[in-house]
Every structure is written in structure tokens, then in C-alpha cells.
Design an enzyme around this catalytic site. Structure first.
Site, short mmCIF file in Angstrom:
data_model
loop_
_atom_site.label_atom_id
_atom_site.label_comp_id
_atom_site.label_asym_id
_atom_site.label_seq_id
_atom_site.Cartn_x
_atom_site.Cartn_y
_atom_site.Cartn_z
N SER A 61 0.11 -12.19 40.62
CA SER A 61 0.41 -11.79 39.24
C SER A 61 0.33 -10.28 39.03
O SER A 61 1.05 -9.73 38.19
CB SER A 61 -0.56 -12.49 38.27
OG SER A 61 -0.32 -13.89 38.31
N ILE A 93 -6.38 -17.92 37.86
CA ILE A 93 -7.47 -18.89 37.68
C ILE A 93 -8.79 -18.16 37.94
O ILE A 93 -8.95 -17.51 38.97
CB ILE A 93 -7.33 -20.08 38.65
CG1 ILE A 93 -5.97 -20.78 38.45
CG2 ILE A 93 -8.48 -21.08 38.45
CD1 ILE A 93 -5.70 -21.92 39.43
N THR A 97 -15.83 -13.91 40.40
CA THR A 97 -16.06 -12.47 40.15
C THR A 97 -15.26 -12.03 38.91
O THR A 97 -14.59 -12.84 38.29
CB THR A 97 -15.53 -11.64 41.35
OG1 THR A 97 -14.10 -11.74 41.36
CG2 THR A 97 -16.10 -12.16 42.66
N HIS A 99 -12.72 -10.16 39.06
CA HIS A 99 -11.34 -9.87 39.52
C HIS A 99 -10.33 -10.45 38.52
O HIS A 99 -9.37 -9.81 38.11
CB HIS A 99 -11.19 -10.49 40.90
CG HIS A 99 -9.98 -10.06 41.64
ND1 HIS A 99 -9.19 -10.95 42.34
CD2 HIS A 99 -9.41 -8.86 41.81
CE1 HIS A 99 -8.19 -10.30 42.90
NE2 HIS A 99 -8.30 -9.03 42.60
#
Ligand SMILES: O=Nc1c(NC[C@H](O)[C@H](O)[C@H](O)CO)[nH]c(=O)[nH]c1=O
Length: 165
Positions: A61, A93, A97, A99
């Protein structure tokens, strides 16, 4: 009465002369494939011809904004095609973490900014979910659930018809 959700899309939009781009990530492909299929199904329901749907993939993404911007340039250079709308599709998803949060925020803002820099509508087709279950539901992979990819296809036709053609 259901409050949340998209109102009925006016079915009179004619997509027969539209050229639509789809740029999709390859992370979480089972969900991606369902969303892309849903978008294409709806585009065709509005009369968009198969040969006028241009699909390109990117790794994840985070690459969607760059791929979305460059697809228009690539098609112009290679086949002389001018897109009328473009649908970036990704599935983020939440992991263990931060991220997820950083990609969601940066990608969303970059895609929104493309609506200002490109002369065509950029539809927001990125699922940002906390669990795989939420992703499956929104891709219509659970019985009776709605595939959000269809909404993105419909939005692309409406925006291109109203503001581009
Ligand atoms: O981490 N999770 C995800 C993800 N990470 C990769 C990222 O988008 C990018 O491709 C790489 O960082 C390389 O630039 N990309 C997704 O589409 N969904 C996820 O859930």
C-alpha cells in the site's frame, strides 16, 4: 433504518466511454483479489468496457501513491490513453507494531493529495483494518457481507461522469 453507509448510487451513469485505472497492492492477496473483482464487476455493470479497465500492481500500500500517479503517465506514453478515474486498492492489517499506523496515515494523505495534483478523481480503496476478519467482511468474503470494492467502482464512474467527461 440503517444510518451508516453509502446512499443509493444513481444507476443512470453511463460508463461506456470511460477509461478507468486500478492500481492494487499485492499484500494480503486473498482480500485484494476480492476487492479488485468487486470493483471490476461494478465498473462493468455501469458499462465500462473490459478493454478500458487498466490494472497495474505494486508491492504494498505504501507504493500506491507513486504507482497511481505514474500509471496515468505510463498509459499516456505507451498507448496514448487518458484515464477518467483511478482506483488505488490496498489492504492494511494491524500488526504488533506501529508500522500499520504510519503506512495508513502517509498513504491516505498521499492519495488524497493526488486528487489535487492529478486532473482525474482518485478513489480511496484502502482497507485499514485491525483484524483479518474485518478485512474479510469488507471484501464480501463472509456470507451476506458487502464487498467495498463495488462501492469504489461505482464512485469512480460517478466522479468521472460528473467531473471529467
Ligand atoms: O506491513 N504491512 C502491510 C504492508 N507493508 C508493506 C508496505 O506497504 C511497503 O510495500 C513496504 O514497506 C516497502 O515499501 N503493505 C500492505 O499493503 N499491507 C500491509 O498490511
Amino acid at each position: 433504518m440503517a444510518i451508516k453507509g453509502l446512499g443509493v448510487v444513481d444507476q443512470k451513469y453511463d460508463g461506456s466511454n470511460l477509461k478507468i485505472g486500478i492500481v492494487h497492492a499485492r499484500w494480503n492477496t486473498a482480500i485484494i483479489d476480492a476487492l479488485v473483482s468487486g470493483a471490476i464487476k461494478k465498473l462493468k455493470e455501469f458499462g465500462v468496457k473490459e478493454e478500458n479497465i487498466f490494472v497495474e500492481t505494486v508491492p504494498g500500500s505504501f507504493e500506491l501513491p507513486f504507482g497511481t500517479r505514474k500509471l496515468q503517465e505510463k498509459l499516456r506514453k505507451t498507448v496514448g490513453v487518458e484515464l477518467d478515474a483511478i482506483i488505488p486498492i490496498g489492504v492494511l492489517i494491524k500488526g504488533s507494531t506501529m508500522h500499520f499506523e504510519y503506512i495508513c496515515d502517509s498513504t491516505t494523505n498521499a492519495l488524497m493529495r493526488l486528487n489535487e495534483t492529478l486532473e482525474i478523481p482518485v478513489i480511496f480503496g484502502v482497507l485499514t483494518v485491525l483484524t483479518e476478519e474485518q478485512a474479510e467482511v469488507r471484501a464480501g468474503l463472509k456470507p451476506g457481507m458487502h464487498n467495498h470494492g463495488e462501492d469504489w467502482g461505482a464512485a469512480a464512474v460517478e466522479m468521472a461522469t460528473k467531473f471529467v467527461k
